[in-house]
Design a protein around this motif. Sequence first.
Motif, mmCIF file in Angstrom:
data_model
loop_
_atom_site.group_PDB
_atom_site.id
_atom_site.type_symbol
_atom_site.label_atom_id
_atom_site.label_comp_id
_atom_site.label_asym_id
_atom_site.label_seq_id
_atom_site.Cartn_x
_atom_site.Cartn_y
_atom_site.Cartn_z
ATOM 1 N N UNK C 24 8.968 -5.170 -11.147
ATOM 2 C CA UNK C 24 7.650 -5.039 -10.519
ATOM 3 C C UNK C 24 7.762 -4.377 -9.161
ATOM 4 N N UNK C 25 8.751 -4.809 -8.387
ATOM 5 C CA UNK C 25 8.923 -4.199 -7.063
ATOM 6 C C UNK C 25 9.201 -2.713 -7.210
ATOM 7 N N UNK C 26 10.069 -2.369 -8.167
ATOM 8 C CA UNK C 26 10.411 -0.952 -8.364
ATOM 9 C C UNK C 26 9.161 -0.136 -8.651
ATOM 10 N N UNK C 27 8.360 -0.639 -9.606
ATOM 11 C CA UNK C 27 7.172 0.124 -9.996
ATOM 12 C C UNK C 27 6.172 0.196 -8.847
ATOM 13 N N UNK C 28 5.941 -0.942 -8.209
ATOM 14 C CA UNK C 28 4.970 -0.963 -7.113
ATOM 15 C C UNK C 28 5.405 -0.011 -5.999
ATOM 16 N N UNK C 29 6.688 -0.103 -5.644
ATOM 17 C CA UNK C 29 7.168 0.732 -4.538
ATOM 18 C C UNK C 29 7.104 2.207 -4.906
ATOM 19 N N UNK C 30 7.468 2.520 -6.158
ATOM 20 C CA UNK C 30 7.456 3.947 -6.507
ATOM 21 C C UNK C 30 6.031 4.459 -6.633
ATOM 22 N N UNK C 31 5.106 3.590 -7.057
ATOM 23 C CA UNK C 31 3.703 4.007 -7.061
ATOM 24 C C UNK C 31 3.253 4.321 -5.642
ATOM 25 N N UNK C 32 3.713 3.493 -4.718
ATOM 26 C CA UNK C 32 3.378 3.746 -3.324
ATOM 27 C C UNK C 32 3.934 5.103 -2.885
ATOM 28 N N UNK C 33 5.162 5.395 -3.346
ATOM 29 C CA UNK C 33 5.790 6.663 -2.954
ATOM 30 C C UNK C 33 4.921 7.843 -3.371
ATOM 31 N N UNK C 34 4.363 7.768 -4.592
ATOM 32 C CA UNK C 34 3.624 8.940 -5.064
ATOM 33 C C UNK C 34 2.146 8.891 -4.692
ATOM 34 N N UNK C 35 1.660 7.714 -4.298
ATOM 35 C CA UNK C 35 0.226 7.616 -3.998
ATOM 36 C C UNK C 35 -0.073 7.489 -2.519
ATOM 37 N N UNK C 36 0.890 6.966 -1.761
ATOM 38 C CA UNK C 36 0.651 6.659 -0.356
ATOM 39 C C UNK C 36 0.275 7.894 0.440
ATOM 40 N N UNK C 37 -0.438 7.643 1.544
ATOM 41 C CA UNK C 37 -0.950 8.769 2.315
ATOM 42 C C UNK C 37 -0.117 9.028 3.567
ATOM 43 N N UNK C 38 0.786 8.118 3.879
ATOM 44 C CA UNK C 38 1.615 8.346 5.077
ATOM 45 C C UNK C 38 3.035 8.633 4.618
ATOM 46 N N UNK C 39 3.503 9.813 4.878
ATOM 47 C CA UNK C 39 4.762 10.229 4.270
ATOM 48 C C UNK C 39 5.939 9.419 4.763
ATOM 49 N N UNK C 40 5.894 8.935 5.999
ATOM 50 C CA UNK C 40 7.042 8.152 6.486
ATOM 51 C C UNK C 40 7.129 6.833 5.729
ATOM 52 N N UNK C 41 5.947 6.221 5.506
ATOM 53 C CA UNK C 41 5.959 4.979 4.722
ATOM 54 C C UNK C 41 6.406 5.248 3.293
ATOM 55 N N UNK C 42 6.013 6.405 2.782
ATOM 56 C CA UNK C 42 6.471 6.760 1.436
ATOM 57 C C UNK C 42 7.991 6.783 1.371
ATOM 58 N N UNK C 43 8.586 7.371 2.395
ATOM 59 C CA UNK C 43 10.044 7.436 2.444
ATOM 60 C C UNK C 43 10.642 6.046 2.472
#
Lengths: 510, 481, 190, 106
Positions: C24-43
């Motif tokens: 779940x963490x993997x999926x949630x975090x990777x969804x954040x990577x591709x959906x998030x609006x702040x690139x540093x947080x994505x990283x």
Amino acid sequence: MSDLTQLIGGLPILSMITLLPFVGALLIALLPSSRPSLIRVAALAVSFITFVLSLLMLPGIREFSSEFAFSEQISWIPSFGITYHLGVDGLSGALVVLTTLLSWICILASFGPIQNRVKEYFISFLILETGMLGVFLSLDLFLFYIFWEIVLVPMYLIIGIWGGADRIYATIKFVLYTLVGSLLMLVAILATAFSHQAATGSWTGAFDLIALRGTITDPTLQALAFGAFALAFAIKVPMFPFHTWLPDAHVQAPTAGSVILAGVLLKLGGYGFLRFAIPLFPQAAQDFAPLIIALSVIAIIYGAIVAIVQTDLKKLIAYSSVSHMGFVTLGIFSFNQQGVDGAILQMLNHGLITSGLFLLVGIGYERTHDREIAKMGGWASRTPVYAALFGFFLFASVGLPGLSGFAGEFLVLLGAFLVNPMVAGAATLVMILAAVYLLWMYQRIFTGPLSPFLKGLGSHLTDVTPIEIATLAPLAAMIVAFGILPSLLTNAFATSVAQFLMYASGGLIQ
Amino acid sequence: MSGDLLTIAPLITVGLTAVAVLLSDGLTPNRRYAPIAVALAGLGLTSWILLQQSGGTVTALSGAYIGGPFVAYLGLLGSAVVAITLLISPDHLAARRYPSAEFAATLLFALCGAILVGASGDLVTLFIGLELMVIPGYILAGYAKRDPLSTEGAVKYFLLGSFSSAILLFGIVLLWGSTSTASLTEIATALTAAGAGLQPAVAMALALITTGVAFKIAAVPFHYWTPDAYQGSPTPITGYLSVGPKIGAFVLMIKIFLIALLPLAASWIPVVAILATATMTLGNLVALTQSNVKRMLAYSSIAHTGYLMVGIVAAGEGEASGIAGVLFYSVAYALMNLGAFAFLTAVQGRPGATVQLSDLAGLGRKHPMLALLAALFLLSLTGIPPTAGFFAKAYVILSAVQAGGIASVLAIVAVLNAAIAAFYYLRVVIYLFMRDPAEVEVQVATAPLLRAGLVVAAAGTLLLGLLPGGLIEAVVKAIAS
Amino acid sequence: MPLPDTLPLIGITWADALFMMLGGVTIAASLFVVLGRDIIRNGLMLILALGALAGIYVMLGAAILAGAQVLVYIGAISVLILFAIMLTQSKAAPAKLTFQSQALPAALIASLLAIIFAITLGTNDWKATVFAGTPAPQGTTSTAAELFGPYLLAFEVVSVLILAAVIGGIYLAAIPRAGQIGAEDDEEVR
Amino acid sequence: MSQIAGHLEPYLVLAGILFSIGAFGFLARRNAISMLMSIELMLNAVNLSAVALGVFIPALVGQGIAFALLIIAVAAAEATVGLAIVIAIYRNRKTPLVDEYDTMRQ
């Protein structure tokens, strides 16, 4: 497995004839382009020697009784059994001599008109000659195809560089038409070769015309391959409705380009039918014959009618070519001796006569820089010799008995009559009408009072020069000779015609 | 073990040459030709070794590396491609102040990868070889690092390349998992044993691999990265990119589709055939509309991809000559396309110049030899005899006709496309010879090395056109193993 | 006191719970990577996703790989990515990320892809072992045997690959010193 | 008795979902670095499936981890080059947005 047989004095005469112009082109490439007159003379010398060599070959053709009097064969791409195989019989011999003759005439006729990029011009022309000779002499399908394509490039350059104002449109049209047809032919050649390989388990002879004749029995392959070959040849002839490239190419080409186009290039198509398409795929040829005969008759009628309404002299002759070449395909697909004899005669005669006409149009254009029929009139009063020559070739073209044009068309009509009287009748009628109209056209240009346009040219409107007469005289002489004695020619290719008819009927006998 | 080292000697030699190139630059910095000389010497040595190995098939390192005539053929082709690229590039790069040492070394690393792709016996080695081949390509695409166009092309090339690598890799892993082996031949055995029914995971693997490979060879509709990547790169590098990695990708295709996935041929042939048709047709039609010569050549290279795919389909139908056709075509394509780009390099004498078709008008008058060579390459690309390009097309078409079925339909599509291609290739010839000179003339720069590159490519194009027999025998020998 | 075999109340084994949590963490975090609006947080989220994957590797008994994951992926690649993000952030680049115009079709395609993956990979007959709990730890010996056996060549070539990448990377990213070939003393030349 | 963690399929399905998320990111994002991160997600999905297959399929024991290690190394090399290119283009264009790199489509 080098097997050079039947040489004259130990020399491979066919290779020499074929490759001499190419070697000449290479030599000319080494000459400095600052010496155009040297280049001109060198090109003329090379092409004239080629002509003489081809004449030397002629007696041999009559002496040998076998189909191919001379042949040369060397292994070339052994993995596929592709060989460098040249051979000559009466049919190809006659066309080879026509080619070598017209080549030096064209080179001579180019001395005046071609003034820029002289070196490139003669190099292109000599390579073109090698290509054409190669097509007539190849007995290997692959080799044949290669020469067939080689012809394309120099012709493309000759029209494209030294042609008229709309030359680029004309060249592109010429290349695309020709290429589409020939590429499909390539597929057909490969398919034929493969079927031979599949049947015999070996590539040996898979591309060899002599080995292949009479061995292709699969009807589907016959139909498809014949269709592809026929398309390529029909475009070259050109048969209706694949003719539209021809008037453009003719109008835009320089004089010598027009001459060689009408004189030799169109014959490649007819020769292809006689040598390759029909002997290889006789059954399909018989099946396609009604269609091709119909198209031929349409071409005869259509070409004549469209020629009548032309206002440009060169376009007029171009369309009359379409009409005349219709006789060639009509004769070939009559599948009887008269028809085929007539077709070959028509090919040769058309080569002589139309070349002469294009030369004459070019001569006139040199002086007037115009080809509008409406602007002319009373030309004969100023240049009687020119008018007389023009009249002579025009009479030959409309098939006046006693000149060579007559025999070919007559034999074709006879052959067609044996197959389908209606067809022959229609063709005859249109032919007569067209002849009347063409002679009326001659009257408009040459007789009557001198037109204001020609008057305005003043002293520029000179009569033909000795060089120009030298280009026309051999043609005129042969037109008379073959007009009186067509049997000179028909005897020469009698064996070829007999062989052709044998293979052409092969599909029916089996 | 020492026998193994001998077998992989070509790989080692190329790798060491790359290191030697960098060292030589370190010892004698800023010499334009020193790295090139070292690289060419190394390539010569490699070619010699490859020739020695062209006898019979040898396996090394537990089947990971399969040496022999096939590798020798591809290695020699790769060496020739790299050598010609090395000849035509350094002066062009130096005029724009880019060093030649890193360039030569990167090319050699890519060659290392290409040889490994050709020699690999298992999926893992194959993938690593592929990456070693394509990653240097990204570097080369962006080699003109101060040129926005070059970096722009490079970033697109890199992103799409990595994306397709990931897709391909997922397919490879699934295939490896579902057949329980990485060895290419054992995969084929396992798939044959599994019978007709396609396991869901195998089907998925096939789909992923096909997509990934289609990206790598730039088949339509996975081609859209190519024109930008090709147009942006420095011209001689574009020449390399349109030849080297592309041929390498086709070798990969031979390895995966014609060895490992051959039992599934019935499943992938229709897909590849449709891709081939789309690739030929679209590549040609779009090339038709280009006025920038480099972009036109980029699109035309897409069309050539389609012709090569015809050979793959023919081979998939069980006709071994299809592979032979692809191998022959690769050599012809390499020579004529590198030649065409060498010509383009020569007319881009001035830094920053892009060549529009109209810029070439009348070039035949001022530079007849250069224009003549260009015409030769263009005629060969069109497929007009007697040039290498003609035999290449004829060979592929022959194999397609032999294979029958879908392949023979593709043969017709291919020749009709050749006629379309004639239109735009010959248009360049028209501009070269039949138009009056342009007002703003291109600046022609032919350094001696570039001239040598042009002559080598032209000689090869013509020689293969006149006497293709030798290469056909080499091809047949290469695929016999 | 030993832990019960399953989670109290819901009856899921500890291993399953761990897997679901990490997945779940993997999926949630990777969804954040591709959906998030702040690139540093994505990283940063990328690092979290990769870390959770490392946890799954441990569960699978592949501790050595988890180590490599942490060292290479998190320690090197992700840090490099973050570094590049910092370097390329400027006023010209909007901090709030936007999507391409084809984002919606892409989302549809990706959802469809995920479903197809779930079906094909989930229903395939893998002939795989079934473990009672989590798989036994994989010995490093078997991995080493493979790396220095059949994959020796690949292993060696990867080092060449890294060498090539480093040379190219340095070349592309470096600003040459003045006077050297490739120096930027003339902006017009390219 | 474990219902999930002891089976191969859940790991593969997780990998498939992760791969799809990465693919979506690649297709949808405009920023080159975001796209690179998406590719890294895809590669990690592949890695997860490689490891899982290696653990659960008897014939592949050991191979999976070796394979994954090699993929990690390849990914590192790829990322090095990719980031170097991104830095180079940033110097030229001052923007990391890929769809603004369209000089050639004029």
